[in-house]
Design a protein around this motif. Structure first.
Motif, mmCIF file in Angstrom:
data_model
loop_
_atom_site.group_PDB
_atom_site.id
_atom_site.type_symbol
_atom_site.label_atom_id
_atom_site.label_comp_id
_atom_site.label_asym_id
_atom_site.label_seq_id
_atom_site.Cartn_x
_atom_site.Cartn_y
_atom_site.Cartn_z
ATOM 1 N N ASP A 1 0.855 -1.182 0.000
ATOM 2 C CA ASP A 1 0.000 0.000 0.000
ATOM 3 C C ASP A 1 0.888 1.228 0.000
ATOM 4 O OD1 ASP A 1 0.972 0.304 2.572
ATOM 5 O OD2 ASP A 1 -0.949 0.042 3.578
ATOM 6 N N GLN A 2 0.294 2.418 0.081
ATOM 7 C CA GLN A 2 1.093 3.643 0.040
ATOM 8 C C GLN A 2 1.588 4.040 1.425
ATOM 9 O OE1 GLN A 2 -1.959 6.235 -1.598
ATOM 10 N NE2 GLN A 2 -2.188 7.262 0.380
ATOM 11 N N TYR A 3 1.330 3.190 2.398
ATOM 12 C CA TYR A 3 1.757 3.495 3.757
ATOM 13 C C TYR A 3 2.919 2.580 4.154
ATOM 14 C CZ TYR A 3 -2.638 6.000 3.457
ATOM 15 O OH TYR A 3 -3.637 6.826 3.045
ATOM 16 N N SER A 4 2.725 1.726 5.146
ATOM 17 C CA SER A 4 3.863 0.957 5.664
ATOM 18 C C SER A 4 3.653 -0.549 5.607
ATOM 19 C CB SER A 4 4.151 1.371 7.117
ATOM 20 O OG SER A 4 4.543 2.719 7.183
ATOM 21 N N LEU A 5 2.651 -0.999 4.848
ATOM 22 C CA LEU A 5 2.428 -2.438 4.731
ATOM 23 C C LEU A 5 3.328 -2.990 3.635
ATOM 24 C CD1 LEU A 5 0.795 -4.896 5.687
ATOM 25 C CD2 LEU A 5 -0.910 -4.333 3.937
ATOM 26 N N VAL A 6 4.229 -3.899 4.005
ATOM 27 C CA VAL A 6 5.246 -4.405 3.084
ATOM 28 C C VAL A 6 5.309 -5.926 3.175
ATOM 29 C CG1 VAL A 6 7.706 -4.377 2.476
ATOM 30 C CG2 VAL A 6 6.604 -2.283 3.306
ATOM 31 N N GLN A 7 5.407 -6.552 2.004
ATOM 32 C CA GLN A 7 5.639 -7.998 1.941
ATOM 33 C C GLN A 7 7.117 -8.248 1.753
ATOM 34 O OE1 GLN A 7 3.099 -10.492 -0.619
ATOM 35 N NE2 GLN A 7 4.960 -11.395 -1.439
#
Length: 860
Positions: free
Chosen positions: A165-171
């Motif tokens: 997403d454009q925030y801080s959710l990272v895979q």
């Protein structure tokens, strides 16, 4: 001058295999000229990192690469370096610029054109405002320091990262190997644990029951309770919301009942439930625990200034906020100090206000709490924590059930046991901020991002799944499907993309042409997938790059004349260079699969840095011997058997005639496809028995290989369905059907054909000549997607080409739009006829055939 579009290339592309770039496509006019002195004046306002580049230009658009890069560099992208011109014409200009944050890079491209347009109009661009807006956009889209530290640690370990997403959710990692984080919260973080930690009352109860030194306090739900609780606890006290964070609504060191009521009203702004707790004298510490270990300890000092005997508090705050380490929010190691009611109240408690001039060396506290988010600073104390305290915080995190936890302590000295100092655990924090440990004002920085990553991935793990990427002009879909079939038989969970859709474990989950990075990204985000098998078309490579950075196996089947004249690719050699991008990204321990019978594929195979495995129908092909001399295996056909040759051993796989795809050995194009799939499976350590089973159980049916060499029988007649849209494919299909006609004694070969409207005239001519020489009757249909042609235009082009070749006019049937041509040919079908049909949409063609067959068999 204006931008027509900006293409984004995430990861490997024809422009770079290791950085992401944007490619603005700019439309220019004759009037777009400007004096070089004005160009120089604009460029002089920037710090240009690549000083070796020539920045003067005769044409104004030539400065766009440097100008866009300069905007990015001066708005915070200091590490960016690549910017260069590509294609130029009288009306169009293309260039590439390295990007870090995609939205900011795109905005910089548009702003560069705006700057030039201002200069053309004689106006002075507001460079400072543009840079300020780009910096603000960078702040909005950039990862925060906590997330960024974990992502950087992953990248340092070669673990791929995908921003979700454009925030801080990272895979982190791909498919079944992936883990997810959001700041310092991980996919191991317990929801129940978070609920407990966010409820300060519940945390208190659980830790006190565990006999841990948690601060004494009581919950207040109405003012009526306040006096009895104060009498029970005694002054000094702290009032705070029971479920807020970052020091919001907290009042500390309260010495009288009036201030208790004031603090109660302040806390009520943030929560319905209020805690009144004993005030603990001492220093404020934050301990970071993850994976059952203490990762770091920081002493937090509230926001403050030190007097110099001359400046007012207000002036000292402004001076401190000019510190380059301080920024808005969490963008920099420290946060700017805001002048608000909390600050003024804190000053009042020290008999000061903003106009007070503190004495030289006097410590002036500005905020009641030591949170970095309110302007506090941190001192690293990681090496000082007492073993008792270490054991207490680890127990605390386990009791509430948090894998990553920030534990706040108040004690006089962290190097002494809380049992000795009377210090207390104040609260537990989910998603703890990492800035204080990463960028302490004093002491050694702690690489806590790497330590948290170690709790998600064991040493040596890189979060990757094997990726098989398959390209070429013809055969991609069949090889992709056959390879996936073999790997599924080997017990693997397969995610696959083809021109017909996205498939997971043999089920199509999305319909459409899915051979680009969006589709591969869908597979790489799917946690049910163990191996990705990706058909990779030149369109996706040219327009968007690849959606993955490395392959376990890259397959280059062949290359021939198709799609030339598009996207700046004008020759087959240039097309080979594009498709061979897959060879550039083969893992050093992976394999590049080489069609040794294709000269261009063989030439491009020099780009493979990993291992090689070749294939050829001709066992005497000298390139096979060359690979063997280099110690690499190959696949070929000997005595009508598929054979693997490896390290001097010859391993028989299957009789050629027994493999359904080969049509008893006469479908040469599918023999090559079979060899390629064998090469992939063998290079991935699939046993020969499983490979053989896969070859023998994969038939060219609409169910297993839709639209690729599907032979469907209806009574004593046949329908042959194949995609065939280019010269090479049509030659192979015509040769195969000619052999089939001879072997089976067929009466008539009929063709129901369409060709895409975006091909060159020479391609139409060559394809239709092949069709004219190979078929007895021809039905010309048009696709629904005309590719910017007029309805009827393609019919005229193709029928005229047939007539020019001498094909009889009374055997040409026109006026159809798919699937009408096929429907008419089916009505005209007789015994021992074979209809060949290519397609725009395979599902429509196959459903048309099924419906006709149902009615035919039903006697309707």
């Amino acid at each position: 001058m204006k931008i027509k579009r900006v293409r984004r290339y995430r990861g490997p592309s024809i422009y770079s295999t290791d950085i992401s770039v944007i490619k603005p496509i700019v439309l220019i006019e004759d009037s777009d000229h400007i004096a070089s002195s004005k160009i120089d004046s604009i460029l002089s306002e920037f710090e240009i990192i690549n000083q070796e580049d020539e920045l003067h230009a005769d044409n104004i658009w030539d400065i766009l690469p440097s100008l866009t890069l300069a905007l990015l560099q001066n708005s915070g992208g200091k590490h960016l370096q690549t910017a260069k011109s590509l294609n130029k014409s009288d009306t169009r200009y293309e260039y590439i610029v390295e990007m870090d944050l995609e939205p900011v890079a795109v905005s910089a491209a548009y702003e560069s054109v705006n700057i030039i347009n201002d200069l053309i109009k004689g106006e002075k661009p507001n460079i400072s405002k543009i840079l300020e807006e780009l910096s603000e956009e960078r702040y909005r889209y950039d990862l925060g320091p906590s997330t960024k530290s974990i992502v950087k640690a992953a990248q340092d370990r070669d673990i791929p990262t995908i921003r979700l997403d454009q925030y801080s959710l990272v895979q982190l990692g791909f498919a079944s190997k992936n883990r997810k984080i959001e700041a310092a919260t991980t996919d191991d973080t317990s929801f129940v644990g978070m609920e407990i930690a966010q409820s300060k009352l519940m945390s208190k109860i659980m830790l006190q029951r565990a006999k841990l030194p948690y601060v004494q306090g009581e919950m207040v739900v109405s003012k009526i309770q306040i006096e009895s609780i104060v009498e029970q606890l005694g002054f000094p006290l702290v009032v705070k919301p029971a479920d807020a964070s970052k020091g919001r609504g907290v009042t500390t060191n309260i010495e009288n009942i009036d201030d208790i009521y004031t603090g109660y009203e302040k806390a009520k702004e943030f929560s319905e439930y209020i805690l009144i707790e004993q005030f603990v004298e001492g220093r404020d510490y934050r301990v970071l625990v993850a994976g059952g270990e203490v990762l770091a300890v920081a002493e937090r000092i509230p926001a403050h200034v030190i007097g110099d005997g001359e400046k007012t508090v207000s002036e000292l705050i402004k001076l401190e906020n000019n510190n380059p380490l301080r920024g808005e929010g969490h963008e920099l190691p420290l946060t700017k100090i805001s002048v608000d009611s909390s600050l003024k109240k804190t000053l009042e408690s020290q008999n000061m206000d903003l106009e007070t001039v503190p004495k030289e060396g006097e410590f002036v506290q500005l905020k009641p709490t030591a949170n970095l988010s309110t302007g506090g600073i941190a001192i690293d104390r990681s090496k000082e924590i007492h073993p008792d305290n270490e054991e207490m915080v680890i127990r605390s995190s386990r009791i509430v059930g948090l894998d990553v936890c920030g534990i706040d302590l108040i004690t006089t000295d962290i190097s002494k046991s809380l049992w000795e100092t009377g210090g207390k655990i104040i609260e537990l924090n989910t998603a703890p901020g990492l800035r204080m440990h990463l960028f302490p004002t004093e002491g050694e920085a702690q690489n806590v991002g790497e330590k948290i990553l170690d709790t998600l991935f064991s040493k040596g793990e890189n979060g990757r799944i094997p990726i098989v990427a398959i390209t070429g002009t013809n055969g991609k879909t069949t090889v992709t499907l056959l390879t996936s079939h073999i790997l599924r038989l080997d017990g693997k969970r397969i995610g696959m993309i083809t021109t017909e859709g996205i498939h997971v474990q043999g089920t199509r989950i999305f319909r459409g042409d899915c051979t680009g990075p969006w589709s591969s990204g869908a597979i790489l985000r799917d946690p049910t997938v163990d191996i990705g098998v990706f058909e990779t078309a030149r369109g996706g490579i040219l327009k968007r790059g690849l959606g993955f950075d490395r392959t376990q196996v890259s397959v280059f089947l062949n290359v021939s004349e198709e799609h030339l004249g598009e996207h700046g690719i004008n020759t087959v050699d240039e097309m080979a260079e594009v498709k061979a991008l897959l060879y550039d990204i083969v893992d050093v321990d992976g394999y590049g699969v080489i069609n040794c019978s294709d000269d261009r594929v063989w030439k491009e195979s020099k780009r493979i840095e990993g291992k090689k495995i070749g294939f050829s129908i001709d066992p005497d092909n000298p390139r096979l011997a060359e690979l063997e001399e280099q110690g690499f295996p190959y696949i070929t056909v000997k005595s009508n058997r598929i054979v693997i040759v490896d390290s001097g051993r010859s391993i028989e796989v299957s009789e050629l005639d027994a493999i359904p795809l080969t049509y008893e050995g006469i479908a040469e194009f599918n023999i090559e496809n079979v060899l390629a799939a064998c090469a992939v499976a063998y290079s991935m350590d699939v046993s020969v028995d499983v490979i053989q089973s896969g070859l023998l159980s994969f038939s060219p049916t609409p169910e297993l290989n839709p639209g690729r060499a599907n032979l469907i029988r209806i009574g004593n007649s046949y329908i042959f369905v194949d995609y065939a849209h280019n010269i090479a494919a049509m030659k192979l299909i015509a040769r195969f059907l000619g052999r089939l006609k001879s072997r089976w004694g067929l009466r008539t070969l009929k063709a129901v054909v369409s060709l895409p409207g975006n091909r060159r005239e020479v391609e139409y001519y060559k394809i239709m000549r092949i069709i004219a020489d190979s078929f007895d009757e021809i039905y010309i249909k048009e696709d629904k997607d005309l590719r910017e042609r007029e309805r009827g235009e393609m019919t005229e082009i193709l029928s005229n080409t047939l007539l020019e070749s001498g094909f009889p006019e009374d055997h040409i049937y026109t006026g159809f739009v798919e699937p009408e041509g096929l429907q008419q040919a089916l009505q005209d079908l007789h015994d021992d006829d074979l209809i060949f049909v290519n397609f725009e949409d395979v599902d429509i063609i196959l459903s048309t055939i099924r419906e006709f067959k149902r009615k035919k068999i039903g006697g309707l």
